[in-house]
Design an enzyme around this catalytic site. Structure first.
Site, PDB file in Angstrom:
ATOM      1  N   GLY A 167       0.798  -1.208   0.000  1.00 48.87           N
ATOM      2  CA  GLY A 167       0.000   0.000   0.000  1.00 48.87           C
ATOM      3  C   GLY A 167       0.831   1.260   0.000  1.00 48.87           C
ATOM      4  O   GLY A 167       2.009   1.247  -0.386  1.00 48.87           O
ATOM      5  N   GLY A 169       2.217   3.084   2.385  1.00 46.92           N
ATOM      6  CA  GLY A 169       3.439   3.033   3.179  1.00 46.92           C
ATOM      7  C   GLY A 169       4.513   2.203   2.512  1.00 46.92           C
ATOM      8  O   GLY A 169       5.705   2.556   2.538  1.00 46.92           O
ATOM      9  N   ASP A 198      -8.542  -0.678   0.942  1.00 52.43           N
ATOM     10  CA  ASP A 198      -9.135   0.641   1.175  1.00 52.43           C
ATOM     11  C   ASP A 198      -9.247   1.462  -0.098  1.00 52.43           C
ATOM     12  O   ASP A 198      -9.943   2.477  -0.130  1.00 52.43           O
ATOM     13  CB  ASP A 198      -8.299   1.431   2.185  1.00 52.43           C
ATOM     14  CG  ASP A 198      -8.399   0.867   3.591  1.00 52.43           C
ATOM     15  OD1 ASP A 198      -9.310   0.062   3.843  1.00 52.43           O
ATOM     16  OD2 ASP A 198      -7.566   1.227   4.438  1.00 52.43           O
ATOM     17  N   GLU A 297     -13.924   2.156   9.952  1.00 49.66           N
ATOM     18  CA  GLU A 297     -13.173   2.139  11.204  1.00 49.66           C
ATOM     19  C   GLU A 297     -12.465   3.464  11.493  1.00 49.66           C
ATOM     20  O   GLU A 297     -12.271   3.847  12.646  1.00 49.66           O
ATOM     21  CB  GLU A 297     -12.138   1.015  11.183  1.00 49.66           C
ATOM     22  CG  GLU A 297     -11.093   1.158  10.081  1.00 49.66           C
ATOM     23  CD  GLU A 297     -10.058   0.047  10.092  1.00 49.66           C
ATOM     24  OE1 GLU A 297     -10.008  -0.718  11.065  1.00 49.66           O
ATOM     25  OE2 GLU A 297      -9.290  -0.045   9.101  1.00 49.66           O
ATOM     26  N   TYR A 354     -11.330  -8.425   9.385  1.00 54.24           N
ATOM     27  CA  TYR A 354     -10.249  -9.200   8.784  1.00 54.24           C
ATOM     28  C   TYR A 354     -10.748 -10.262   7.810  1.00 54.24           C
ATOM     29  O   TYR A 354      -9.950 -10.816   7.047  1.00 54.24           O
ATOM     30  CB  TYR A 354      -9.384  -9.814   9.891  1.00 54.24           C
ATOM     31  CG  TYR A 354      -8.622  -8.748  10.652  1.00 54.24           C
ATOM     32  CD1 TYR A 354      -7.545  -8.092  10.069  1.00 54.24           C
ATOM     33  CD2 TYR A 354      -9.026  -8.335  11.911  1.00 54.24           C
ATOM     34  CE1 TYR A 354      -6.868  -7.079  10.733  1.00 54.24           C
ATOM     35  CE2 TYR A 354      -8.355  -7.328  12.587  1.00 54.24           C
ATOM     36  CZ  TYR A 354      -7.277  -6.706  12.000  1.00 54.24           C
ATOM     37  OH  TYR A 354      -6.619  -5.694  12.647  1.00 54.24           O
TER      38      TYR A 354
END
Length: 431
Positions: A167, A169, A198, A297, A354
């Site tokens: 992703g 990062g 996401d 979240e 998850y």
């Protein structure tokens, strides 16, 4: 676009450049994909706002018979990781005929001798069936490692091309590795392949794993809807993943058509007051007798104090922590609200977090993963470096890693996605 040097090796792909359909099989360097597809009256296209088109090149930089490639997966799990690994290995070995593919274990720690396990050789037989499983054959991890040490490992392992799957990062880490390689004047290609359920990586229209996550999220929403319909004043509450961006919550809402309230990090909301969520739920139960709420979240970020907010090894907020758990917070707040009001209500809370990321890829994502992997192999063999393979307007592109790290993709409350959500749910602004 950063390259390692002139392409002097004829591609072994043996494709045709015949213009039978007007498009050659090989993509000429310089072919661009425009950033914008709409023009105002009198406006002309701006070629400077464009991406280099991905795809096979007629001449390549690396001599395949002596080329050694490395692959790593980093960050959280995502459906399709094994699909990308498998397709990379098969494309590099069967189509390009490279010497060897190495898999580095547990993300960037696989490039740090102090914390790594030995790399594994990836042959076609080793990856033959991994696409049928969730997770990642190579393992994954979070946390930063020294770019200098990681490049030392690449040199020691004689790696010519490094494929980094992860992703935002992970892409930042790939950018640092590519910068260190450039600083040393080495000929090692670094190619990023974006994964994020996401769907929050900039300059791509979709990341792999997103379609699978939406499919799984819709199952949870349908269950919550059935629970809510089956009792008097039933409320179904579903918490979905989405740390900073609410794309999963928004698109799952659009896919379900059974959601009455969708909450995402990009759109502030209030619980209390005449325009707050609790007042709206009270009105909703009076009129319809049930409600379904979907919350991302990341909406829990404002709950914690900045001084004590818990983080993981990569510095991301731990949104599963009790202090920041928006699902548990809403469950308690809603239940207590109706108890105080003397209104009988039954709330069922579902948290499939998850489950969304640990499952095998759906058919759509499987196809997408294969396309991304092939174009990543083409880019690396052509000597492209410090780029991420993206898709823009359904064309595959080379996105400079330096550009990827400058922005974050979020839902715009004034644009089409959020407008579609509010029209589908009928919800007001909760402020």
């Amino acid at each position: 676009m950063q390259t390692l040097g002139p392409t002097t090796v004829t591609s072994p792909l043996a494709l045709s450049n015949a213009l039978d359909d007007g498009v050659p099989d090989y993509v000429p360097d310089g072919t661009r994909v425009l950033y914008g597809t709409e023009l105002a009256p009198g406006e002309l296209p701006d070629p400077s706002r464009s991406f280099e088109k991905a795809g096979p090149r007629e001449t390549i930089f690396f001599e395949p018979r002596t080329t050694r490639a490395g692959i790593l997966t980093a960050g959280g799990l995502c459906p399709g990781l094994n699909n990308v690994i498998r397709s990379l290995v098969l494309q590099l070995v069967h189509r390009y005929g490279i010497a060897e593919v190495v898999g580095f274990r547990y993300g960037y720690s696989g490039l740090d001798p102090a914390s790594s396990q030995p790399p594994m050789i990836l042959r076609p037989g080793d990856v033959q069936h991994i696409h049928t499983r969730g997770g990642t054959l190579l393992g994954t991890s979070r946390g930063a490692h020294s770019p200098s040490i990681m490049v030392d490992t690449l040199v020691a392992q004689r790696i010519d091309c490094l494929f980094v799957i992860g992703g935002d990062g992970t892409m930042r880490g790939a950018h640092l590795v590519a910068q260190e390689i450039t600083r040393r004047g080495l000929s090692i290609a670094v190619i990023g392949i974006p994964k994020s359920i996401d769907n929050d990586i900039p300059f791509v229209d979709k990341t792999f794993g997103f379609d699978t996550a939406i499919t799984m999220a819709r199952i949870a929403i349908d269950a919550a809807h059935n629970e809510a319909l089956s009792v008097r004043n039933g409320i179904g509450l579903v918490k979905l993943m989405g740390r900073h961006a609410g794309f999963i919550a928004a698109h799952a809402t659009l896919a379900s058509h059974e959601v009455n309230v969708c909450l995402v990090p990009e759109v502030p909301f209030e619980l209390e007051g005449p325009h707050g969520l609790l007042a709206y739920l009270t009105s909703r139960l009076e009129k319809r007798g049930h409600a379904v709420i979907v919350v991302a979240e990341g909406c829990g970020v404002p709950l914690g104090s900045k001084a004590t907010q818990p983080c993981d090894a990569s510095g991301n907020l731990d949104l599963q922590n009790t202090e920041l758990d928006i699902g548990a917070h809403l469950r308690t707040s809603i239940t207590e609200h109706f108890k105080r009001a003397g209104i009988p209500a039954t709330l069922k809370y579902i948290d499939p977090s998850y489950m969304l990321r640990g499952v095998p890829a759906t058919a759509v994502d499987s196809i997408f993963c294969d396309e991304l992997a092939r174009d990543a192999a083409h880019a690396a063999m052509a000597g492209k470096t410090a780029v991420m393979i993206g898709r823009w307007h359904r064309s595959f592109t080379h996105v400079p890693l330096g550009l990827v790290t400058t922005q974050q993709r979020r839902i715009d409350p004034d644009k089409e996605v959020w407008l579609a959500v509010t029209e589908t749910t009928g919800q007001p602004r909760f402020v």
